[in-house]
Design a protein around this motif. Structure first.
Motif, PDB file in Angstrom:
ATOM      1  N   CYS A 351      34.094  37.940  47.462  1.00 30.09           N
ATOM      2  CA  CYS A 351      34.899  37.278  46.420  1.00 30.09           C
ATOM      3  C   CYS A 351      34.080  37.084  45.153  1.00 30.09           C
ATOM      4  N   ALA A 352      32.825  36.661  45.313  1.00 27.90           N
ATOM      5  CA  ALA A 352      31.976  36.448  44.145  1.00 27.90           C
ATOM      6  C   ALA A 352      31.760  37.754  43.378  1.00 27.90           C
ATOM      7  N   ALA A 353      31.485  38.841  44.108  1.00 30.49           N
ATOM      8  CA  ALA A 353      31.235  40.127  43.455  1.00 30.49           C
ATOM      9  C   ALA A 353      32.502  40.652  42.773  1.00 30.49           C
ATOM     10  N   LEU A 354      33.641  40.559  43.466  1.00 29.33           N
ATOM     11  CA  LEU A 354      34.896  41.058  42.896  1.00 29.33           C
ATOM     12  C   LEU A 354      35.327  40.228  41.688  1.00 29.33           C
ATOM     13  N   GLN A 360      34.514  40.297  34.141  1.00 35.39           N
ATOM     14  CA  GLN A 360      33.772  41.085  33.161  1.00 35.39           C
ATOM     15  C   GLN A 360      34.656  42.146  32.529  1.00 35.39           C
ATOM     16  N   ASP A 361      35.470  42.820  33.346  1.00 32.59           N
ATOM     17  CA  ASP A 361      36.367  43.853  32.810  1.00 32.59           C
ATOM     18  C   ASP A 361      37.374  43.265  31.833  1.00 32.59           C
ATOM     19  N   GLY A 362      37.818  42.022  32.102  1.00 30.99           N
ATOM     20  CA  GLY A 362      38.813  41.393  31.226  1.00 30.99           C
ATOM     21  C   GLY A 362      38.219  40.533  30.132  1.00 30.99           C
ATOM     22  N   GLY A 363      36.875  40.450  30.058  1.00 29.72           N
ATOM     23  CA  GLY A 363      36.245  39.623  29.039  1.00 29.72           C
ATOM     24  C   GLY A 363      36.514  38.148  29.238  1.00 29.72           C
ATOM     25  N   LEU A 364      36.591  37.704  30.474  1.00 27.24           N
ATOM     26  CA  LEU A 364      36.935  36.326  30.798  1.00 27.24           C
ATOM     27  C   LEU A 364      35.766  35.648  31.505  1.00 27.24           C
ATOM     28  N   PRO A 365      35.725  34.307  31.461  1.00 27.29           N
ATOM     29  CA  PRO A 365      34.718  33.607  32.262  1.00 27.29           C
ATOM     30  C   PRO A 365      35.055  33.732  33.745  1.00 27.29           C
ATOM     31  N   VAL A 366      34.027  33.718  34.588  1.00 28.43           N
ATOM     32  CA  VAL A 366      34.253  33.844  36.028  1.00 28.43           C
ATOM     33  C   VAL A 366      34.857  32.552  36.561  1.00 28.43           C
ATOM     34  N   PRO A 367      36.073  32.604  37.130  1.00 29.90           N
ATOM     35  CA  PRO A 367      36.701  31.373  37.634  1.00 29.90           C
ATOM     36  C   PRO A 367      36.040  30.888  38.917  1.00 29.90           C
ATOM     37  N   HIS A 368      36.261  29.615  39.221  1.00 30.76           N
ATOM     38  CA  HIS A 368      35.680  29.009  40.417  1.00 30.76           C
ATOM     39  C   HIS A 368      36.642  29.161  41.587  1.00 30.76           C
ATOM     40  N   LEU A 369      36.108  29.590  42.718  1.00 31.16           N
ATOM     41  CA  LEU A 369      36.906  29.713  43.940  1.00 31.16           C
ATOM     42  C   LEU A 369      36.464  28.610  44.895  1.00 31.16           C
ATOM     43  N   SER A 370      37.352  27.652  45.150  1.00 24.90           N
ATOM     44  CA  SER A 370      36.985  26.483  45.944  1.00 24.90           C
ATOM     45  C   SER A 370      36.807  26.843  47.414  1.00 24.90           C
ATOM     46  N   ASN A 371      36.142  25.951  48.134  1.00 27.24           N
ATOM     47  CA  ASN A 371      35.954  26.146  49.572  1.00 27.24           C
ATOM     48  C   ASN A 371      37.285  26.151  50.307  1.00 27.24           C
ATOM     49  N   LEU A 392      44.575  40.576  45.495  1.00 24.58           N
ATOM     50  CA  LEU A 392      44.855  39.135  45.479  1.00 24.58           C
ATOM     51  C   LEU A 392      44.069  38.442  44.365  1.00 24.58           C
ATOM     52  N   LEU A 393      42.804  38.800  44.236  1.00 22.47           N
ATOM     53  CA  LEU A 393      41.972  38.171  43.207  1.00 22.47           C
ATOM     54  C   LEU A 393      42.377  38.623  41.806  1.00 22.47           C
ATOM     55  N   LEU A 399      47.023  35.191  36.634  1.00 22.80           N
ATOM     56  CA  LEU A 399      47.920  34.029  36.551  1.00 22.80           C
ATOM     57  C   LEU A 399      47.154  32.726  36.362  1.00 22.80           C
ATOM     58  N   ASN A 400      45.836  32.801  36.289  1.00 19.02           N
ATOM     59  CA  ASN A 400      45.022  31.588  36.220  1.00 19.02           C
ATOM     60  C   ASN A 400      45.170  30.910  34.862  1.00 19.02           C
ATOM     61  N   ASP A 401      45.299  29.575  34.857  1.00 17.71           N
ATOM     62  CA  ASP A 401      45.407  28.830  33.604  1.00 17.71           C
ATOM     63  C   ASP A 401      44.437  27.647  33.571  1.00 17.71           C
ATOM     64  N   GLY A 402      43.395  27.708  34.377  1.00 12.69           N
ATOM     65  CA  GLY A 402      42.412  26.624  34.413  1.00 12.69           C
ATOM     66  C   GLY A 402      41.080  27.133  34.879  1.00 12.69           C
ATOM     67  N   ASP A 403      40.169  26.194  35.148  1.00 14.31           N
ATOM     68  CA  ASP A 403      38.830  26.576  35.582  1.00 14.31           C
ATOM     69  C   ASP A 403      38.800  26.969  37.051  1.00 14.31           C
ATOM     70  N   GLU A 404      39.694  26.363  37.855  1.00 11.56           N
ATOM     71  CA  GLU A 404      39.703  26.638  39.289  1.00 11.56           C
ATOM     72  C   GLU A 404      40.804  27.620  39.633  1.00 11.56           C
ATOM     73  N   LEU A 405      40.465  28.598  40.458  1.00  8.52           N
ATOM     74  CA  LEU A 405      41.404  29.672  40.781  1.00  8.52           C
ATOM     75  C   LEU A 405      42.398  29.221  41.830  1.00  8.52           C
TER      76      LEU A 405
END
Length: 520
Positions: A351-354, A360-371, A392-393, A399-405
């Motif tokens: 998940c971290a690598a994907l 990076q491809d979308g020029g976006l910050p990497v979102p956080h994936l919670s436990n 899925l990712l 569709l993400n609109d915040g810091d947490e995915l």
């Protein structure tokens, strides 16, 4: 062509073993002209006298010798853990001998009568592999001492390209460590490799790693999807065509075999190849030469074959849909890629690598994936393996609109909607009231008759819309895996591809729904 040994080292030493004096002399002269030091033997016993007296960079041996078989020399070199690379020479049509030698550890094989140009190329490759640098720490970690039959003696050319290719195989679970160590061992030779695994497990990544870790890493890597080529174009695509050989052929063109010269030819979904083409492919692999359509002569091609399939080729052979001789030729060495359900411990790293690459491809910050979301992912079937996870990712990032995915595991339902759907329905005021209500008298009521839908004004457009909705649903439920979607709808892969293109259906990864980082 000159000796491939680095100039700071002594000339490479070659041992030639053949019981025919004329052929032995021909091989000696050919190698001497290339700058090698050459010794010759006419029997197994004489060969061992030379081997016990010193070390060689390569050993070229005939299979049939007066006092034994060339296989004896290969087995003993392997048993004594000597460093010589062995090349065997087999009689024309003795394909089983070549396969047996490669499985025993031979670097490569030549078919008699030997083509001297091919002879020089194979010897140069063997010498180059012999002088490849030792593994770096990164590669050594990929080959822990778990099973000496699979992962010992992993000596390959460890360029930055090879290390990067291994790094793309994300995961440190036991199944993935075994895959990486298998790659480290098989990359050093020329034996054909069959990569087996479910759709979406990353078979092409494994094939690229085999190429990148080999001495052929500077050569081309040509990937071919055998199921995506129209049957009437297969021969021209594989072997090339001369100008005017068919309608529209306005100039000479190379095929995949010619394009992969000096490198690796990756035959993806080899199980989809028609029987007629299988026999032509078998001959090209055995003879290492191809004849372009419209040509009267064959051209030698120097390629390593790596193939992949999600099918059970044993079952395909039994059913008569795949040639047994081609199967044994391709399946000299097998690498089984594990399904994602068999390496769930790799999910956080995957998940971290994907997510890093998607962001990076979308020029976006990497979102956080919670436990919690990782836990939900671990419980999800993920039948589409890494491809389904990537889709899925992709959808979650889009569709993400915040810091947490937030993951959409229900295909259109958010996590909040999923929780709401599983909550108990609230009581109505009437059910909540402490008043005993008398039951209403039972009155039979006929169910309302549904009005028939209006006739479509454009029947073709209406049918296209219905077909589009069914295809989109099947693709979505299969993680945008076209092979799985086609199977659910009782269609072939070619049929679903045609319909996807005709109806203009797009997927998260583009028109073909496939990712360059995972396999179909």
């Amino acid at each position: 062509m000159s000796n491939s040994t680095p100039s700071t080292q002594r000339p490479a030493q070659i041992l030639v073993i053949d019981d025919e004096p004329d052929l032995r002399t021909l091989y000696e002269l050919t190698l001497l002209r290339e700058g090698y030091r050459v010794e010759a033997a006419g029997s197994v016993s004489e060969a061992w006298e030379h081997l016990e007296a010193g070390r060689f960079d390569a050993v070229i041996t005939d299979m049939r010798l007066p006092d034994g078989q060339g296989m004896e020399i290969i087995h003993r070199i392997q048993k004594d853990q000597r460093s010589e690379r062995c090349v065997v020479m087999t009689a024309y049509g003795s394909a089983e001998n070549a396969v047996e030698a490669l499985k025993a550890g031979a670097f490569d094989y030549l078919t008699k009568p030997v083509d001297l140009k091919q002879f020089r190329a194979v010897v140069a490759s063997a010498v180059q592999a012999r002088h490849a640098p030792q593994p770096t720490a990164k590669l050594a970690q990929a080959a822990p001492a778990v099973n000496n039959n699979v992962i010992s003696d992993a000596v390959v050319a460890t360029s930055s390209t090879g290390i990067a290719a291994l790094d793309r195989l994300v995961g440190e679970s036991e199944p993935m460590r075994l895959v990486k160590s298998r790659i480290a061992k098989v990359a050093r030779g020329m034996a054909p490799v069959l990569v087996r695994g479910e759709s979406g497990t990353g078979k092409e990544l494994v094939a690229r790693a085999v190429h990148a870790c080999s001495q052929r890493s500077e050569g081309p890597f040509v990937a071919v999807n055998c199921g995506a080529i129209p049957e009437n174009l297969l021969e021209a695509e594989f072997f090339g065509a001369k100008k005017g050989s068919y309608t529209g052929s306005s100039q000479d063109r190379d095929g995949y075999f010619q394009a992969a010269r000096g490198g690796t030819l990756f035959l993806d979904e080899i199980g989809d190849l028609p029987l007629a083409m299988q026999s032509k492919l078998l001959r090209a692999i055995q003879e290492r030469s191809v004849r372009s359509i419209g040509s009267t002569q064959e051209d030698a091609v120097d390629v390593r074959i790596v193939s992949a399939t999600h099918k059970d080729l044993h079952a395909e052979v039994q059913a008569g849909r795949f040639r047994q001789d081609l199967f044994y030729r391709l399946n000299v060495i097998e690498i089984a890629v594990p399904a994602l359900r068999d390496r769930r411990e790799d999910l956080p790293a995957l998940c971290a690598a994907l997510l890093s690459r998607i962001a990076q491809d979308g020029g976006l910050p990497v979102p956080h994936l919670s436990n919690e979301l990782l836990r939900r992912l671990a419980q999800h079937p993920l039948n589409g393996n890494v491809r389904e996870l990537e889709n899925l990712l992709h959808r979650a990032v889009a569709l993400n609109d915040g810091d947490e995915l937030h993951l959409d595991l229900m295909g259109g339902f958010t996590a909040a909607a999923e929780a709401a759907a599983s909550a108990p329905a609230p009581l109505s005021p009437v059910a909540d009231a402490p008043v005993a209500l008398a039951p209403l008298p039972s009155v039979p009521v006929a169910p309302p008759k549904a009005a028939p839908p209006p006739l479509p004004s454009d029947l073709q457009a209406y049918l296209d819309q219905q077909e589009r909705e069914i295809l989109v649903r099947a693709l979505h439920e299969s993680g945008f895996n076209r092979t799985a979607a086609a199977a659910r709808l009782g269609m072939s892969l070619r049929q679903i591809r045609y319909r996807i293109a005709r109806l203009g259906i797009t997927t998260p990864n583009g028109d073909d729904g496939a990712s360059s980082h995972v396999d179909d």
